[in-house]
Design a protein around this motif. Structure first.
Motif, PDB file in Angstrom:
ATOM      1  N   ASP A 141     -12.223 -22.434 -39.837  1.00 19.09           N
ATOM      2  CA  ASP A 141     -10.784 -22.643 -39.705  1.00 19.09           C
ATOM      3  C   ASP A 141     -10.132 -21.553 -38.861  1.00 19.09           C
ATOM      4  OD1 ASP A 141     -11.099 -24.850 -41.255  1.00 19.09           O
ATOM      5  OD2 ASP A 141     -10.288 -23.968 -43.087  1.00 19.09           O
ATOM      6  N   VAL A 174      -4.010 -21.932 -30.986  1.00 16.23           N
ATOM      7  CA  VAL A 174      -2.830 -21.086 -30.777  1.00 16.23           C
ATOM      8  C   VAL A 174      -2.917 -20.324 -29.461  1.00 16.23           C
ATOM      9  CG1 VAL A 174      -3.626 -18.949 -31.910  1.00 16.23           C
ATOM     10  CG2 VAL A 174      -1.213 -19.584 -31.980  1.00 16.23           C
ATOM     11  N   THR A 183      -0.703 -16.371 -36.523  1.00 20.39           N
ATOM     12  CA  THR A 183      -1.648 -17.372 -37.002  1.00 20.39           C
ATOM     13  C   THR A 183      -2.697 -16.762 -37.909  1.00 20.39           C
ATOM     14  OG1 THR A 183      -1.327 -18.716 -35.015  1.00 20.39           O
ATOM     15  CG2 THR A 183      -3.343 -19.090 -36.267  1.00 20.39           C
ATOM     16  N   MET A 196       1.566 -22.229 -33.119  1.00 20.10           N
ATOM     17  CA  MET A 196       1.078 -21.653 -34.366  1.00 20.10           C
ATOM     18  C   MET A 196       1.098 -22.691 -35.492  1.00 20.10           C
ATOM     19  SD  MET A 196       2.747 -18.636 -36.669  1.00 20.10           S
ATOM     20  CE  MET A 196       3.946 -19.790 -37.344  1.00 20.10           C
ATOM     21  N   SER A 234      -1.739 -25.003 -35.044  1.00 23.46           N
ATOM     22  CA  SER A 234      -3.037 -24.358 -35.243  1.00 23.46           C
ATOM     23  C   SER A 234      -3.398 -24.212 -36.711  1.00 23.46           C
ATOM     24  CB  SER A 234      -3.034 -22.980 -34.574  1.00 23.46           C
ATOM     25  OG  SER A 234      -2.212 -22.067 -35.285  1.00 23.46           O
ATOM     26  N   LEU A 235      -2.415 -24.239 -37.596  1.00 20.70           N
ATOM     27  CA  LEU A 235      -2.678 -24.014 -39.021  1.00 20.70           C
ATOM     28  C   LEU A 235      -2.890 -25.304 -39.803  1.00 20.70           C
ATOM     29  CD1 LEU A 235      -0.088 -21.176 -39.686  1.00 20.70           C
ATOM     30  CD2 LEU A 235      -2.575 -20.957 -39.609  1.00 20.70           C
ATOM     31  N   ALA A 258      -8.302 -22.364 -35.378  1.00 18.45           N
ATOM     32  CA  ALA A 258      -6.892 -22.000 -35.234  1.00 18.45           C
ATOM     33  C   ALA A 258      -6.685 -21.096 -34.030  1.00 18.45           C
ATOM     34  CB  ALA A 258      -6.392 -21.310 -36.510  1.00 18.45           C
ATOM     35  N   ALA A 306      -3.450 -17.614 -41.873  1.00 22.15           N
ATOM     36  CA  ALA A 306      -4.747 -18.144 -42.294  1.00 22.15           C
ATOM     37  C   ALA A 306      -5.486 -17.177 -43.211  1.00 22.15           C
ATOM     38  CB  ALA A 306      -5.598 -18.450 -41.060  1.00 22.15           C
ATOM     39  N   SER A 347      -6.251 -25.291 -41.693  1.00 19.76           N
ATOM     40  CA  SER A 347      -6.211 -24.337 -42.801  1.00 19.76           C
ATOM     41  C   SER A 347      -5.372 -24.863 -43.955  1.00 19.76           C
ATOM     42  CB  SER A 347      -5.646 -22.995 -42.312  1.00 19.76           C
ATOM     43  OG  SER A 347      -6.501 -22.396 -41.372  1.00 19.76           O
TER      44      SER A 347
END
Length: 584
Positions: free
Chosen positions: A350, A358, A405, A317, A320-321, A354, A409, A324
């Protein structure tokens, strides 16, 4: 300066004002995201070393449980003051101030914002830190009733309470620097924080026990401020010089009056945003409070198993951000300029990117959970039984990773326009209620895994409600496209999980690597077959890059290669005709 490589926009001058929205190129955004990801990954590695050291030194017994209850204070403060509330309030506020700066006004809106907010934040959080120290004997029984080592937990809580103030300063610096387009110092804070904890445990652990880890938390909070303060000071001084040139022709009483008015507007904006953002951040972090409250009566080590499982499971997670985090100031600046189209397209890309990262990470975590935990933690005081218990909890936690996630976001979309919205706070309040109710029901038959299941259920429900409401409440995202795209990515991840589980055999390191390779290959193939978004374009881009390197040799630099088309030059649905879209 070291962080010049990730500065995405030059300061505006009076000679060349730029009132338009901030639109850095995809290459610069990708470079900033890459550097942020590298430092974040380094911070995650240091975090794993920290957790391994804690597990090896103190195991998963009552002393560790006492420290983890005290660690609730800095974890709560980090969410409120660094990850969520401070960023959600100040990144849009600084972005708006920077947009006004380009108009060539006499006063500097950025400096006005700092004067209106920083002293009050330091004073308020300093008082809060002192009250936490004094209230520790009453706070610990509320956080974990029935905890065996109450006195130890109180001592550790008093040591970690200093983070309430240092995290305030760290979060303020991070938000201001990201709004200015500087991402290197904020990305380094986790490395600094974990360095403080590791050093304290190594130097003082044998004599002070887990109190050494609490001292390390306090030292790490101070280091987070020190790695950012010089860069922010240079930014603010540079802005002052620029404003002096812009306003040289209009000095006097009018300037002072306008500066005071700007300060008042900045302060009023932040005050109006405080309540809904703080309620959102507090209710979100309350999931940890619920988990530790429910786990306190369980056998010794349950809180530790939940902690280690969550720390490892959330690594996908965090990665994955990254995009963002980098593009949040871009979205906020676009919203400040009224360019909702740019904000919408950026946010859609985004979210889907993401989701790709994730879901692939969650598939790997579920497939090889026992091998990952054994590889990372099974040594010293952390035995085979702890590995089995932690792996079981981690697999359940991973089911909620997509929800975590999406919440992180999507909330950036809600608060990017600097508008006081209560919908996200109401959604998170309902999600925490579901987490508590489900955990209370499931903790009896399933123990710690039941608490993790309640967490996954509550956060997934919150993510669904935020996604459904974003079009009406904030940026007009194409919700139907996102739901269909994330659904296809989830289906691909399910297939990849089964493949990775089947391949996870042998010694821990080999099994983990086999699962990772199998999950990655099967996920990419399944996503392409299902025509999921983003993945086909990424595969094509990577294939073209490999072909070019083979054709031109290794001397070709990355700057000569085109960026992945799916991240900038095409609509998010190009790979997937989920429905007809109008030309944008």
């Amino acid at each position: 300066m070291a962080d010049d490589a990730v500065r995405l926009v030059a300061p505006a001058t009076a000679e060349a004002p730029d009132p338009g929205p901030w639109r850095p190129s995809n290459r610069l955004l990708a470079r900033a995201a890459l550097l942020t990801a590298v430092l974040t990954a380094a911070g995650a590695v240091f975090g794993l070393i920290r957790d391994q050291l804690l597990a090896h030194t103190f195991g998963a017994g009552t002393d560790t449980d006492a420290f983890l209850v005290a660690w609730t204070v800095p974890e709560f403060a980090a969410t409120l003051l660094i990850e969520d509330a401070m960023a959600l309030i100040l990144v849009p506020a600084f972005s708006g101030a920077l947009a006004r700066r380009t108009l060539g006004q006499d006063t500097d809106p950025v400096r006005a914002l700092v004067r209106a907010t920083l002293p009050k934040a330091v004073l308020g959080m300093g008082v809060a830190a002192g009250l936490t120290v004094l209230a520790a004997p009453w706070l610990v029984p509320v956080l974990a009733p029935g905890l065996p080592q109450q006195r130890l937990a109180v001592d550790c809580t008093r040591l970690t309470a200093t983070c309430v103030l240092t995290f305030t300063l760290a979060g303020y610096c991070s938000a201001a620097l990201r709004a200015h387009g500087r991402f290197l110092p904020p990305a380094a804070i986790n490395v600094a924080y974990n360095t403080g904890i590791i050093t304290a445990v190594v130097v003082l652990g044998a004599r002070w026990g887990v109190r050494a880890a609490a001292c390390g938390v306090a030292a790490g909070g101070l280091l987070m401020v020190l790695v950012q303060a010089p860069s922010l000071w240079r930014q603010l001084r540079g802005g002052r010089a620029g404003r002096g040139r812009a306003g040289s022709g209009r000095p006097g009483r009018g300037r002072a009056g306008r500066e005071g008015a700007g300060s008042g507007r900045a302060g009023g904006l932040v005050v109006a945003l405080l309540a809904p953002v703080i309620v959102f951040a507090v209710t979100r972090q309350s999931q940890v409070l619920v988990e530790r409250f429910l786990a306190a009566p369980l056998p010794a080590g349950a809180i530790s198993h939940l902690n280690y499982a969550q720390k490892v499971a959330q690594l996908p997670m965090v990665l994955s951000l990254m995009m963002s985090t980098v593009t949040f100031p871009v979205v906020a600046r676009a919203m400040a300029a009224g360019d909702t189209g740019t904000a919408r397209r950026r946010a859609e890309r985004d979210l889907l990117l993401a989701g790709v990262i994730v879901l692939a990470g969650a598939a790997t975590v579920i497939a090889a959970a026992p091998q990952i935990i054994e590889l990372l933690f099974q040594r010293g005081a952390f035995d085979h039984a702890d590995t089995a218990a932690t792996a079981a909890v981690m697999r359940v936690y991973a089911l909620g990773l997509l929800g975590h996630t999406l919440v992180s976001a999507l909330v950036r979309c809600y608060f990017s326009a600097s508008a006081p919205l209560w919908y996200p706070a109401a959604v998170m309040t309902g999600g925490v209620a579901v987490t508590a109710a489900a955990g209370l029901v499931l903790v009896g038959p399933w123990g710690a895994a039941g608490i993790a299941a309640g967490n996954a259920l509550g956060i997934t429900l919150s993510a669904a409600l935020l996604l459904l409401g974003v079009r009406r409440q904030s940026i007009p995202l194409d919700t139907a496209l996102l739901v269909r795209g994330l659904g296809r990515l989830t289906a691909a991840a399910a297939v990849a999980t089964a493949a990775g589980w089947w391949c996870a055999a042998g010694p821990p390191l080999l099994a983990t690597l086999l699962a990772l390779v199998a999950v990655t290959a099967v996920f990419l193939a399944a996503a392409c077959l299902l025509r999921a978004p983003v993945v086909p374009s990424l595969v094509r881009s990577l294939t073209r890059t490999a072909v070019r390197r083979l054709a031109h040799g290794p001397s070709e630099t990355p700057d000569s290669l085109e960026p992945p088309e799916s991240l900038e030059h095409t609509p998010v649905g190009r790979d997937v005709p989920l429905h007809r879209r109008h030309h944008r």
